[in-house]
Design a protein around this motif. Sequence first.
Motif, PDB file in Angstrom:
ATOM      1  N   GLN A   5      49.191 -18.678 -34.947  1.00  0.00           N
ATOM      2  CA  GLN A   5      48.381 -17.559 -34.201  1.00  0.00           C
ATOM      3  C   GLN A   5      47.533 -16.410 -34.643  1.00  0.00           C
ATOM      4  N   VAL A   6      47.718 -16.330 -36.206  1.00  0.00           N
ATOM      5  CA  VAL A   6      46.724 -15.485 -36.480  1.00  0.00           C
ATOM      6  C   VAL A   6      45.697 -17.160 -36.898  1.00  0.00           C
ATOM      7  N   ALA A   7      45.311 -17.068 -37.455  1.00  0.00           N
ATOM      8  CA  ALA A   7      44.588 -18.652 -37.525  1.00  0.00           C
ATOM      9  C   ALA A   7      43.898 -18.906 -36.320  1.00  0.00           C
ATOM     10  N   LYS A   8      44.111 -19.189 -35.181  1.00  0.00           N
ATOM     11  CA  LYS A   8      43.799 -19.435 -34.050  1.00  0.00           C
ATOM     12  C   LYS A   8      42.793 -17.825 -33.697  1.00  0.00           C
ATOM     13  N   GLU A   9      43.730 -16.756 -33.735  1.00  0.00           N
ATOM     14  CA  GLU A   9      42.817 -15.922 -33.301  1.00  0.00           C
ATOM     15  C   GLU A   9      42.321 -14.155 -34.105  1.00  0.00           C
ATOM     16  N   GLY A  10      42.476 -14.902 -35.709  1.00  0.00           N
ATOM     17  CA  GLY A  10      42.574 -13.886 -36.572  1.00  0.00           C
ATOM     18  C   GLY A  10      43.211 -12.506 -36.878  1.00  0.00           C
TER      19      GLY A  10
END
Length: 729
Positions: free
Chosen positions: A85-90
């Motif tokens: 999720q963080v890799a996608k959204e930052g």
Amino acid sequence: MPRQKNTCETSLISVTQLSDFMNYVPGAMYQYRVTPSGNGVFDFASEGISDIFGCKAEEAMMDQQVVLDAIHPDDLDDVFSVTFQVAKEGGLWDARFRVNHPEYGLIWVQGYSRAESLEDGSVRFHGHFRDVSEEESIKQTAIHYQEQTARNNRLLESIFDHMPAGLWLVKPDGSIPMSNRWFQENYQVDRMQQSVCQEGDRDAFESEETIVREEEITFSDGEVHTVRSVKVPLKDDADRITGLLGIGMDITDYKQIEEALHLEKEMFRTTLMSLGDGVIATDNKGRVTLMNRMAEKLTGFRMDEATGEFFDKVFYIINEHTREKCDSLVYKILKTGENSEMEKDKLLKNKYGKEIPVEDSAAPIRSIDGGVKGAVIVFRDHTVEKERIRQIEYLSFHDQLTDLYNRRFLEEELNRLNTERNFPLSVLILDVNGLKLLNDAFGHAKGDELLRKVAKTIRQQCRADDIIARVGGDEFTIVLPKTDPQEVEIIVERISEGLKQFNVGGLPITASFGFETKFREEEPTEHILRKAEEKMYRQKIADKQKIAYQAVETIMQTFFDSFPNEEEHAERVGLYAEMIGTEMGVDRLRIQELKTAGLVHDIGKVALPLEMMVKADRLSEDEREEIERHPEVGYNILNAVNQYGNLSEIVLAHHEKWDGSGYPKGLKKQEIPLEARIIAVAEAYETMTTKQAYREAMPEEDALAVLQKESGRQFDPEVVAHFLSIREP
């Protein structure tokens, strides 16, 4: 060149210093890159990663799987989810998860990192892992404590609100900020209302002590209830009273039960103390715990003396025959738990040495679980009862009048004596003569006197081993062990001579005898008895008329000797009867019978009491009824002699009246024998013309006038007419 060297050295130092810094920072520093294809690789891992995941930094950088395998399986998906999720959204990657460390076991790890997007589409995470197991433990402990506190608070609130008693807090100003449902429903007050127990509140506030009291309070049901209230002062750290805790319990039912138990206890105590039987209770060791007044009286011990003493000391029992101390029922019951009764022939030896026959029974006292907790003994003075039983046993084998043995005992003794060593065994039967005649003439008291004198004479003339029994009204049987016929005849002679020493009512005492002797055991005892009885009856029949005649003559002479005026009266009545019979032409034989009837017509008065015969006042109704029995008594006396048979009928009817109003049978007119009708006129005239104890003699003309008046009512008119012709000039 030198300048370039210095720059390179500076760079190398910086890299070295940075590496040392990363390795010495607590936890693990790392760079983790996620490729566009979704694969992950640790580009960098500090040495601290071994403390977190249990693998070396080089192993982690070579293959991320060694790290992933250490993460708890239940938490791995969450870690991946947050990572992607963080890799996608930052943004910031923040995750807390569990790790199965090969050395430390299960630990909690906190990870922080920030994502950096690279030109090739990869995402690099620069971050840090640290061991937060201690922090998590503290956190979990705090959570558990909070949850437990919440549960306890809910439980306390439930207990407080559902308590079957009132609970409330009272402030110093009298307000009630808190109360439970029971209090509100029963005391009918809201949370902020004044306390209904203000008096107890004031006492508790003033005394600063706990107050306990019972109060009468009207509940919401309109009924007055008894409440036990407790007021407990509450203080702060400065020892100042900040309020009261009130506790109220409805004890109405308890008080009712308490009162019922008190009444039951009092009733039991009163009943126990007033019992005619002695009662003693013990504990499970056999020590006295209770005794009533009758027990005190019989044992000689007061309650305060006996309490705590062992039962045997207070209730000391001995055998009446052996005089030995008896075992106590109490200890037997405490051991077996079963009811028991004392054997017979036991004596209670009381405190003062007095021996009292007692009978008792005992039972265990049981607890609610059935265990034996003691014993209770109920006993009574058996003295009167024992004497009564002794008397009953005595009377069952004895004749009450003469104190001799009775038929029952005689039959048992005959069976017992029917052995070879008692042969020859003789049976002597004696029948008293004239008992019925004596009873008729003088009453049953004289008859009883006669029987007692006969019994006394037989005792005096018989031996100690002889069995003497009264087996009937006037019949006695004597069993004579080791006695042959010649010896029996001697005994008969002795008894006959002994009887001659007595008389009753002037009558001599005689008896008829018959006996038989048994020489062999095979001879039936019944046969011996029957033969003895037959011999006795033969003698009695032979002597009956002679004895009866003598008895009647004796009775008549006794009567005249006692009352000379009665003899004169009888002679005159006989003379007048003879005159009337002659006038009426009655034959000479009946004339003689008339004269004799006149002489004996009042023989029945021999049974009357002396005071009645000489009484000068008017007779009472009972006395008149007694006198009116004399014709029947006279009939019974004369009828005992065959030659007086006709006379007895004349005597029986001489008070019958011509109109049927006489006695005893109510005969009338010709139903009355002629001789009795003549005697009635002759007696009436003689009585009227003779001075009596209660009046003067009546002139002859007046007496004749009475006869004339009663002619056809009381007297036979023909008899009166003939008598008047004789007496009138």
